[in-house]
Scaffold this active site. Sequence first.
Site, PDB file in Angstrom:
ATOM      1  N   ALA A 121     -70.183  46.954  59.024  1.00 22.59           N
ATOM      2  CA  ALA A 121     -71.553  47.392  59.285  1.00 22.59           C
ATOM      3  C   ALA A 121     -71.688  48.905  59.389  1.00 22.59           C
ATOM      4  O   ALA A 121     -72.725  49.470  59.030  1.00 22.59           O
ATOM      5  CB  ALA A 121     -72.063  46.739  60.573  1.00 22.59           C
TER       6      ALA A 121
ATOM      7  N   HIS B 239     -69.565  37.781  53.250  1.00 21.79           N
ATOM      8  CA  HIS B 239     -70.590  37.020  53.962  1.00 21.79           C
ATOM      9  C   HIS B 239     -71.841  36.797  53.109  1.00 21.79           C
ATOM     10  O   HIS B 239     -72.899  36.460  53.652  1.00 21.79           O
ATOM     11  CB  HIS B 239     -70.942  37.724  55.276  1.00 21.79           C
ATOM     12  CG  HIS B 239     -69.776  37.824  56.208  1.00 21.79           C
ATOM     13  ND1 HIS B 239     -69.591  38.855  57.106  1.00 21.79           N
ATOM     14  CD2 HIS B 239     -68.693  37.007  56.375  1.00 21.79           C
ATOM     15  CE1 HIS B 239     -68.474  38.680  57.782  1.00 21.79           C
ATOM     16  NE2 HIS B 239     -67.905  37.572  57.350  1.00 21.79           N
TER      17      HIS B 239
ATOM     18  N   THR C 268     -65.735  49.013  60.659  1.00 27.90           N
ATOM     19  CA  THR C 268     -65.592  47.667  61.199  1.00 27.90           C
ATOM     20  C   THR C 268     -64.625  47.670  62.367  1.00 27.90           C
ATOM     21  O   THR C 268     -63.582  48.340  62.325  1.00 27.90           O
ATOM     22  CB  THR C 268     -65.106  46.672  60.120  1.00 27.90           C
ATOM     23  OG1 THR C 268     -64.840  45.407  60.724  1.00 27.90           O
ATOM     24  CG2 THR C 268     -63.847  47.170  59.406  1.00 27.90           C
TER      25      THR C 268
END
Length: 246
Positions: free
Chosen positions: A23, A121, A191
């Site tokens: 992210a 994901h 991360t």
Amino acid sequence: MDSVSQLQEMIDRAKRIVFFGGAGVSTASGIPDFTGKDGLYRQKYGELTPEMMLSQSFFYLHPDRFYAFYREHMLHPQAQPNAAHRKLYALEHAGKLAGLITQNIDGLHRQAGNRYVYELHGSVHENRCIECGRLYDLDYILHTEGVPRCRDCGGVVKPSVVLYGEGLDPYVSTGACREISRCDLLIVAGTSLSVEPAASMLAYFRGGSRKMAVINRESTQADSRADLVLRGDIEEIMDAICVKDV
């Protein structure tokens, strides 16, 4: 020699780089870090946690509530690739970056031009009818209200993102592990490596003459194995790298 110069030297020497990002790579694009100490996943919504509302079971039991939460918190259609995304594209274009593994669902790496992307994901840009399988893009989700329905059969359209309770796509995860095992430089950035099973993929990195660099604001589980650890802003660090053609 400062740490950015050391990273530059590692990149210059490498012939097969793999980037493993989370992210923190997209925060400079205006997308929040959900797992940070003040992030979305640290909050509660009544009696429910974000993990509950983004679970497979919640989607099927309460698709209306799922989509209300999903649209408000998970979709960022105005976000654009930042300097880190663009530098990774330059590394791939120069023949240095062999694979890009991301835990993000925002699709910004592909938007920046990268082709060798493993989206662990999934992506908000792909949505599929659970009845007939017809695909829909993000724009379709943005221009519907409530639970989006298939134009062909009326079935519920589900985002092709990995919800809690779902497994990773085996082709994507196998490809990502293969790239990690074959690289001579692994760059882990943005991360905390706290999400499984993605974090365990680093076990496929063999070490030895191969190098690992970690770029993150806070400590990670990979720091002890890394040859170089950089604390700081990912966009600034990646933007400082000079890309040379092979």
